[in-house]
Design an enzyme around this catalytic site. Sequence first.
Site, PDB file in Angstrom:
ATOM      1  N   ASN A   7       0.863  -1.177   0.000  1.00  0.00           N
ATOM      2  CA  ASN A   7       0.000   0.000   0.000  1.00  0.00           C
ATOM      3  C   ASN A   7       0.902   1.230   0.000  1.00  0.00           C
ATOM      4  O   ASN A   7       1.490   1.573   1.016  1.00  0.00           O
ATOM      5  CB  ASN A   7      -0.887  -0.040   1.253  1.00  0.00           C
ATOM      6  CG  ASN A   7      -1.838   1.138   1.335  1.00  0.00           C
ATOM      7  OD1 ASN A   7      -1.792   2.047   0.514  1.00  0.00           O
ATOM      8  ND2 ASN A   7      -2.693   1.132   2.343  1.00  0.00           N
ATOM      9  N   ARG A  90      -2.640  -1.920  -3.513  1.00  0.00           N
ATOM     10  CA  ARG A  90      -3.847  -1.151  -3.268  1.00  0.00           C
ATOM     11  C   ARG A  90      -3.860   0.076  -4.174  1.00  0.00           C
ATOM     12  O   ARG A  90      -2.889   0.834  -4.219  1.00  0.00           O
ATOM     13  CB  ARG A  90      -3.875  -0.713  -1.812  1.00  0.00           C
ATOM     14  CG  ARG A  90      -5.072   0.121  -1.497  1.00  0.00           C
ATOM     15  CD  ARG A  90      -4.783   1.100  -0.429  1.00  0.00           C
ATOM     16  NE  ARG A  90      -5.983   1.869  -0.149  1.00  0.00           N
ATOM     17  CZ  ARG A  90      -5.954   3.051   0.443  1.00  0.00           C
ATOM     18  NH1 ARG A  90      -4.814   3.554   0.827  1.00  0.00           N
ATOM     19  NH2 ARG A  90      -7.056   3.701   0.657  1.00  0.00           N
ATOM     20  N   HIS A 179     -13.051   2.997   0.424  1.00  0.00           N
ATOM     21  CA  HIS A 179     -13.023   1.982   1.494  1.00  0.00           C
ATOM     22  C   HIS A 179     -13.685   0.697   1.014  1.00  0.00           C
ATOM     23  O   HIS A 179     -14.130  -0.118   1.831  1.00  0.00           O
ATOM     24  CB  HIS A 179     -13.812   2.436   2.747  1.00  0.00           C
ATOM     25  CG  HIS A 179     -13.108   3.449   3.600  1.00  0.00           C
ATOM     26  ND1 HIS A 179     -13.795   4.417   4.281  1.00  0.00           N
ATOM     27  CD2 HIS A 179     -11.802   3.622   3.902  1.00  0.00           C
ATOM     28  CE1 HIS A 179     -12.935   5.160   4.960  1.00  0.00           C
ATOM     29  NE2 HIS A 179     -11.715   4.696   4.745  1.00  0.00           N
ATOM     30  N   ARG A 240     -11.288  15.978   7.201  1.00  0.00           N
ATOM     31  CA  ARG A 240     -12.092  16.267   6.003  1.00  0.00           C
ATOM     32  C   ARG A 240     -13.486  16.727   6.397  1.00  0.00           C
ATOM     33  O   ARG A 240     -14.083  16.175   7.320  1.00  0.00           O
ATOM     34  CB  ARG A 240     -12.211  15.005   5.127  1.00  0.00           C
ATOM     35  CG  ARG A 240     -10.920  14.626   4.456  1.00  0.00           C
ATOM     36  CD  ARG A 240     -11.063  13.339   3.665  1.00  0.00           C
ATOM     37  NE  ARG A 240      -9.966  12.458   3.966  1.00  0.00           N
ATOM     38  CZ  ARG A 240      -9.977  11.143   3.793  1.00  0.00           C
ATOM     39  NH1 ARG A 240     -11.047  10.554   3.307  1.00  0.00           N
ATOM     40  NH2 ARG A 240      -8.921  10.430   4.094  1.00  0.00           N
ATOM     41  N   ASP A 282      -7.656  13.384  16.139  1.00  0.00           N
ATOM     42  CA  ASP A 282      -7.692  12.060  16.762  1.00  0.00           C
ATOM     43  C   ASP A 282      -8.827  11.989  17.778  1.00  0.00           C
ATOM     44  O   ASP A 282      -8.922  12.832  18.681  1.00  0.00           O
ATOM     45  CB  ASP A 282      -6.343  11.791  17.434  1.00  0.00           C
ATOM     46  CG  ASP A 282      -6.228  10.361  17.896  1.00  0.00           C
ATOM     47  OD1 ASP A 282      -7.008   9.951  18.780  1.00  0.00           O
ATOM     48  OD2 ASP A 282      -5.376   9.633  17.349  1.00  0.00           O
ATOM     49  N   ILE A 331     -12.244   3.915  15.098  1.00  0.00           N
ATOM     50  CA  ILE A 331     -13.282   4.413  16.009  1.00  0.00           C
ATOM     51  C   ILE A 331     -14.384   3.358  16.168  1.00  0.00           C
ATOM     52  O   ILE A 331     -14.812   3.047  17.279  1.00  0.00           O
ATOM     53  CB  ILE A 331     -13.884   5.730  15.465  1.00  0.00           C
ATOM     54  CG1 ILE A 331     -12.785   6.792  15.338  1.00  0.00           C
ATOM     55  CG2 ILE A 331     -15.019   6.218  16.343  1.00  0.00           C
ATOM     56  CD1 ILE A 331     -13.164   7.961  14.436  1.00  0.00           C
ATOM     57  N   GLU A 383      -8.244  -5.097   5.405  1.00  0.00           N
ATOM     58  CA  GLU A 383      -8.152  -4.787   3.968  1.00  0.00           C
ATOM     59  C   GLU A 383      -7.006  -5.552   3.316  1.00  0.00           C
ATOM     60  O   GLU A 383      -7.103  -5.990   2.176  1.00  0.00           O
ATOM     61  CB  GLU A 383      -7.959  -3.274   3.786  1.00  0.00           C
ATOM     62  CG  GLU A 383      -9.220  -2.500   4.127  1.00  0.00           C
ATOM     63  CD  GLU A 383      -8.989  -1.028   4.414  1.00  0.00           C
ATOM     64  OE1 GLU A 383      -8.502  -0.709   5.513  1.00  0.00           O
ATOM     65  OE2 GLU A 383      -9.293  -0.200   3.555  1.00  0.00           O
TER      66      GLU A 383
HETATM   67  P1  ADP Z   1      -7.182   5.158   9.268  1.00  0.00           P
HETATM   68  O1  ADP Z   1      -8.391   5.721   8.605  1.00  0.00           O
HETATM   69  O2  ADP Z   1      -5.976   6.056   9.178  1.00  0.00           O
HETATM   70  O3  ADP Z   1      -6.905   3.707   8.936  1.00  0.00           O
HETATM   71  P2  ADP Z   1      -8.002   4.118  11.821  1.00  0.00           P
HETATM   72  O4  ADP Z   1      -9.062   3.255  11.272  1.00  0.00           O
HETATM   73  O5  ADP Z   1      -6.813   3.499  12.445  1.00  0.00           O
HETATM   74  O6  ADP Z   1      -7.527   5.228  10.806  1.00  0.00           O
HETATM   75  O7  ADP Z   1      -8.697   5.056  12.930  1.00  0.00           O
HETATM   76  C1  ADP Z   1      -8.019   6.042  13.628  1.00  0.00           C
HETATM   77  C2  ADP Z   1      -8.994   6.722  14.576  1.00  0.00           C
HETATM   78  O8  ADP Z   1      -9.477   5.749  15.524  1.00  0.00           O
HETATM   79  C3  ADP Z   1      -8.360   7.847  15.390  1.00  0.00           C
HETATM   80  O9  ADP Z   1      -9.192   8.992  15.397  1.00  0.00           O
HETATM   81  C4  ADP Z   1      -8.299   7.261  16.774  1.00  0.00           C
HETATM   82  O10 ADP Z   1      -8.427   8.233  17.762  1.00  0.00           O
HETATM   83  C5  ADP Z   1      -9.489   6.329  16.801  1.00  0.00           C
HETATM   84  N1  ADP Z   1      -9.354   5.359  17.885  1.00  0.00           N
HETATM   85  C6  ADP Z   1      -8.478   4.347  17.993  1.00  0.00           C
HETATM   86  N2  ADP Z   1      -8.611   3.722  19.189  1.00  0.00           N
HETATM   87  C7  ADP Z   1      -9.587   4.383  19.861  1.00  0.00           C
HETATM   88  C8  ADP Z   1     -10.203   4.256  21.136  1.00  0.00           C
HETATM   89  N3  ADP Z   1      -9.825   3.317  21.984  1.00  0.00           N
HETATM   90  N4  ADP Z   1     -11.179   5.111  21.474  1.00  0.00           N
HETATM   91  C9  ADP Z   1     -11.548   6.095  20.612  1.00  0.00           C
HETATM   92  N5  ADP Z   1     -11.036   6.271  19.399  1.00  0.00           N
HETATM   93  C10 ADP Z   1     -10.066   5.436  19.027  1.00  0.00           C
END
Ligand code: ADP
Length: 396
Positions: A7, A90, A179, A240, A282, A331, A383
């Site tokens: 990727n 990817r 996605h 975004r 985040d 999330i 993925e």
């Molecule tokens: P990407 O789209 O870059 O692959 P991810 O799917 O890894 O991103 O998601 C990242 C998001 O998930 C961040 O906003 C992070 O804060 C959130 N996240 C990860 N663990 C937790 C948690 N335990 N509680 C709340 N949010 C979380």
Amino acid sequence: MKILVINCGSSSLKYQLFNMENEEVMVKGLVERIGIEGSRLVQKNNGDEFVIEQAMENHTQAVSHVFDALIDSENGVIDSLEEIDAVGHRFVHGGEKMTKSALITDEVKDAINEAAKFAPLHNPANLMGLKACEELLPNVPNVAVFDTAFHQTMPAKTYLYGIEYKYYEEDAIRKYGFHGTSHNYITNRAADLLEKSVEDTNIISAHLGNGSSITAVKNGKSFDTTMGLTPLEGLVMGTRSGDLDPAVVTYIEEKDGVSADEMNNILNKKSGVLGVSGVSSDFRDLEDAAKNGNERAQVALDMFTTRTKRYIAGYMAELENVDAIVFTGGIGENSIEMREDILKGFEQFGIKIDPEANNIRGGEHVISTADSKVKVMVIATNEELMIARDTQDLVK
Ligand code: ADP
């Protein structure tokens, strides 16, 4: 069969090597700062880290270091590159031509280049990884897996925009969705867990991470999705904006003399929950800030949950009959509070959450009660495995 999944971003490259006998990840790694001072490769293998810090001026050099790491006598996992049977790449945008994953041919490359007008940062970067593999592993087949392909089953009523039809006919401006590899994986996994055939499965797949999108899946196929021509549409994301009145864009451009490029940057990098809160993109930081009384952080989180609810409810009506609502992404998999907030208000439709079941992070589990009208699940997405499977199917 051993398959390398790559990727490639503009300055980074993530990789995983799969042993397809048991679909096990043999090793994974990340190269950062390609073409920038401080290039670095970190390979992870069962908790052990192997680091290469050397100048990597381009993607070919980065891929060459990935190969060195894979066959390293101490830290590698294979004896020779000949053990790699195929490489799966990817690709972000496949346009209308790429309706499924494909073995790389000149035609496929043309389609990728054509779709690059809608993904100017991503497709060319993805292509650099492919070019490097073609150069360094000339006898190994390459497969392209597209984020947009899963959504090519959407009907015109969900993919068209309400603008003059000539923009679709002449310029292919329409909703493509992204996605797709994740939503496809989630659909297959949900069907397994529901003990239904994929063709009979209707789900709402909510991939909530830094980038977020929700897909309505009808009979195992994408029927509608929140992201659009580009990954900017739909939910409020980390940085975004998601949906907004297009007049907002023209107003800011005119008032501040902002160019189209700058506007793109504002909407993609400076907006979303970061832009609203001024705190962070985040969600963990936002949850902490909100708990400490930061009102804008709370509003940003509330905007995220409100729009997510709106789409889930809308997709329930579009699908008419839903087997499961599935949460995935950083999330979706981990934030117990966000899932709870999003699902508030769905009790009136007979959807009930079991607080104890919801109080678990990650993995694969049902979080609704036994008498809930629609099952609600958490499924960790994968993925890379989906890319490896498609690659295996195409080179077999
Ligand atoms: P990407 O789209 O870059 O692959 P991810 O799917 O890894 O991103 O998601 C990242 C998001 O998930 C961040 O906003 C992070 O804060 C959130 N996240 C990860 N663990 C937790 C948690 N335990 N509680 C709340 N949010 C979380």
